[in-house]
Design a protein around this motif. Structure first.
Motif, short mmCIF file in Angstrom:
data_model
loop_
_atom_site.label_atom_id
_atom_site.label_comp_id
_atom_site.label_asym_id
_atom_site.label_seq_id
_atom_site.Cartn_x
_atom_site.Cartn_y
_atom_site.Cartn_z
N ASN A 362 0.83 -1.21 0.00
CA ASN A 362 0.00 0.00 0.00
C ASN A 362 0.86 1.26 0.00
N ALA A 363 1.94 1.21 -0.78
CA ALA A 363 2.85 2.34 -0.87
C ALA A 363 2.18 3.52 -1.58
N GLU A 364 2.76 4.69 -1.39
CA GLU A 364 2.20 5.89 -2.02
C GLU A 364 2.26 5.78 -3.54
N SER A 365 3.39 5.29 -4.05
CA SER A 365 3.55 5.07 -5.49
C SER A 365 3.63 3.58 -5.74
N ILE A 366 2.81 3.06 -6.65
CA ILE A 366 2.74 1.61 -6.86
C ILE A 366 3.11 1.24 -8.30
N SER A 367 3.92 2.08 -8.92
CA SER A 367 4.35 1.78 -10.29
C SER A 367 5.69 2.41 -10.56
N THR A 368 6.31 1.95 -11.65
CA THR A 368 7.49 2.61 -12.20
C THR A 368 7.11 3.02 -13.62
N GLY A 369 8.05 3.55 -14.35
CA GLY A 369 7.73 3.96 -15.71
C GLY A 369 7.42 5.44 -15.78
N SER A 370 7.09 5.89 -16.96
CA SER A 370 6.90 7.32 -17.19
C SER A 370 5.59 7.85 -16.61
N VAL A 371 4.58 6.98 -16.50
CA VAL A 371 3.29 7.38 -15.93
C VAL A 371 3.17 6.76 -14.54
N LYS A 372 2.94 7.59 -13.55
CA LYS A 372 2.89 7.12 -12.17
C LYS A 372 1.49 6.63 -11.80
N ALA A 373 1.45 5.69 -10.86
CA ALA A 373 0.20 5.26 -10.24
C ALA A 373 0.34 5.53 -8.74
N LEU A 374 -0.53 6.37 -8.19
CA LEU A 374 -0.40 6.83 -6.81
C LEU A 374 -1.63 6.48 -5.99
N ILE A 375 -1.42 6.22 -4.71
CA ILE A 375 -2.52 6.09 -3.75
C ILE A 375 -2.53 7.36 -2.92
N VAL A 376 -3.60 8.13 -3.02
CA VAL A 376 -3.70 9.41 -2.32
C VAL A 376 -4.99 9.44 -1.50
N PRO A 377 -4.91 9.31 -0.19
CA PRO A 377 -6.12 9.37 0.63
C PRO A 377 -6.84 10.71 0.44
N THR A 378 -8.14 10.64 0.28
CA THR A 378 -8.91 11.87 0.11
C THR A 378 -9.24 12.48 1.47
N ASN A 379 -9.54 13.75 1.47
CA ASN A 379 -9.95 14.44 2.70
C ASN A 379 -10.88 15.57 2.29
N GLU A 380 -12.12 15.22 1.96
CA GLU A 380 -13.09 16.21 1.49
C GLU A 380 -13.41 17.23 2.57
N GLU A 381 -13.42 16.81 3.84
CA GLU A 381 -13.74 17.73 4.93
C GLU A 381 -12.67 18.81 5.05
N LEU A 382 -11.40 18.42 4.91
CA LEU A 382 -10.33 19.41 4.96
C LEU A 382 -10.44 20.37 3.78
N ALA A 383 -10.78 19.84 2.61
CA ALA A 383 -10.96 20.70 1.44
C ALA A 383 -12.07 21.72 1.68
N ILE A 384 -13.16 21.29 2.30
CA ILE A 384 -14.27 22.20 2.63
C ILE A 384 -13.81 23.25 3.63
N ALA A 385 -13.03 22.83 4.63
CA ALA A 385 -12.52 23.78 5.64
C ALA A 385 -11.60 24.81 4.99
N ARG A 386 -10.77 24.37 4.06
CA ARG A 386 -9.86 25.29 3.38
C ARG A 386 -10.63 26.33 2.57
N ASP A 387 -11.63 25.88 1.82
CA ASP A 387 -12.43 26.80 1.01
C ASP A 387 -13.16 27.80 1.90
N THR A 388 -13.69 27.30 3.01
CA THR A 388 -14.43 28.16 3.94
C THR A 388 -13.53 29.23 4.53
N ALA A 389 -12.34 28.82 4.96
CA ALA A 389 -11.39 29.77 5.54
C ALA A 389 -10.95 30.80 4.50
N ALA A 390 -10.72 30.34 3.27
CA ALA A 390 -10.28 31.26 2.21
C ALA A 390 -11.34 32.32 1.91
#
Length: 465
Positions: A362-390
């Motif tokens: 479950n590494a952050e990057s799970i591929s090699t080569g020119s095109v990356k494959a990434l696992i990125v946990p989402t955080n919609e609540e933080l995104a909402i907080a950021r927009d609200t603060a901005a």
């Protein structure tokens, strides 16, 4: 600054309180089974024990009041007073064509959200209940709406229009809107940060895979296409949704199975997808277990699920003229090694070289080569907080430099303030401040207007109404 984030569903309210300077969630929780005598309140505050209580919760207004009481609770809470909360951000599912970004909530915005209830009848009405609950409990609170659809409002017409009579688009707004936009936007930015590249210079395919699932093509920071459409039914095979099918299947099934419109809608939304294919479960963990135990039906369901996603990745890479990374997020995207493997195997022709060991780790990057494959946990609540603060900071920074910041208004200025308030006593403090400054040509802060409201007793009157 502390921001409260609310996500109101049909019978639940999810909530988190953020400290924006550190982007830390001070408290997060859930009110469930709203409308019953066996409602459930559960939450966790930083540095404190988990709390769970079964109690009656009559409606969303009571649930919102319960959330506020928790935040300022002398033992379980995390603030000494609700005045420490600077603003409230709300998840709103559908913003139609009216909103391409997050906005401060005004009466005009509320009317537009109500108008969009026709597109999201199972979501927007409950989102509105959360907004109204805050207005009643904290009438002067600055509130922000963050729309699931907003990120996709920059799609070109060739991507969002259907091959139907154009008049139906003009008359009824029949088009692709897309969903999960807050998540797609968040993980795209995080992926750009991980790769050390500006978002405006990359082409990503973001895969939000949960019980509901969607894929977006993000080119130079803009969503140029997405798999969900007019409703969340279009696109991928999901937990209980069928995704893309031949439209002619619908009237055919209605006729031979004697189904009405509500029944066919329920069939496609609640009894199809992985649940329909396996006839046992929509839980990906259970499906994978059955497949591992030798169930051919469950293996087939997994193959169908991954095949649909792989097709979309190929199509979107072609639409963008290339690809820099594929991003996996959501409960399945972040955790299912099997699903990711089935999607990414044999993609070397696209520059994706799948790494089985990194995938198992479950590494952050799970591929090699020119095109990356990434696992990125989402955080919609933080995104909402950021927009609200901005938006909150933007509102405060609009004060003109060099203008004297007074502690009180003159008599004629007070009369103007009272007249403006009398036109709509339900306005919040920030709406009233904006309107006052527009009408008078002044640039007074919300703090000054707020003090005058209190001295004139208008805040008390607004609460009483």
């Amino acid at each position: 600054m502390k921001i409260l984030v609310l996500n109101c569903g049909s019978s639940s309210v999810k909530f988190q309180l953020f400290e924006t300077e550190t982007e830390t969630a001070l408290l997060r929780g859930l009110v469930e089974k709203i409308g019953s005598s066996s409602g459930i309140l559960s939450f966790r505050a930083v540095g404190k024990h988990d709390f769970r209580e079964i109690r009656e919760v009559v409606d969303h207004e009571e649930a919102v009041g319960l959330v506020l009481s928790i935040l300022a609770h002398p033992e379980q809470g995390v603030v000494a007073s609700l005045s420490e909360i600077g603003a409230v951000g709300h998840r709103v599912v559908h913003g139609g064509q009216s909103f391409s970004e997050s906005v401060m909530i005004t009466d005009k915005v509320l009317k537009e959200i109500e108008h969009c209830c026709q597109f999201a009848p199972l979501h927007n009405p409950h989102n509105l209940k959360g907004i109204e609950g805050i207005k009643k409990k904290l009438p002067s609170m600055f509130q922000v709406a963050v729309f699931d659809t907003a990120f996709h409002q920059h799609m070109p017409a060739k991507a969002y229009l259907y091959g139907l009579p154009y008049a139906l688009y003009e008359k009824h707004g029949i088009r692709k809107y897309g969903f999960h936009g807050t998540s797609h936007r968040y993980v795209a930015q995080r992926a750009a940060d991980i790769l050390g590249k500006p978002l405006k210079d990359v082409r990503f395919i973001t895969c939000h895979l949960g019980n509901g699932a969607s894929i977006s093509a993000v080119k130079n920071g803009v969503s140029v296409d997405t798999s969900m459409g007019f409703t969340p039914l279009e696109g991928l095979v999901m937990g209980t949704r069928c995704g893309d099918i031949d439209p002619a299947v619908i009237p055919y099934l209605m006729e031979i199975e004697s189904l009405n419109s509500k029944q066919i809608d329920a069939l496609m939304n609640k009894f199809s997808g992985m649940l329909g294919l396996t006839e046992t479960s929509n839980d990906m963990r259970e499906i994978e277990q059955e497949a591992s135990a030798g169930s051919e039906r469950h293996k087939l369901a997994l193959d169908i699920y991954a095949y649909r996603i792989k097709k979309y990745i190929g199509a979107y890479a072609a639409a963008m003229g290339g690809l820099d990374a594929v991003i996996f997020t959501g409960g399945i995207g972040e955790n299912s090694r099997t699903v990711r493997r089935l999607i990414l195997e044999n993609m070397e022709f696209m520059g994706i070289v799948f790494d089985p060991k990194k995938n198992e780790d479950n590494a952050e990057s799970i591929s090699t080569g020119s095109v990356k494959a990434l696992i990125v946990p989402t955080n919609e609540e933080l995104a909402i907080a950021r927009d609200t603060a901005a938006l909150y900071e933007s509102m405060r920074s609009q004060e003109k430099p060099g203008v004297e910041e007074r502690q009180s208004l003159k008599a004629n200025e007070k009369r103007e303030l009272v007249l403006l308030w009398a036109r709509n006593p339900k306005m919040n403090l920030y709406e009233l401040t904006t309107l006052y400054n527009q009408n008078t040509g002044k640039s007074l802060s919300a703090d000054v207007i707020g003090k005058e409201i209190k001295s004139l007793g208008l805040e008390t009157l607004a609460e009483a109404k």
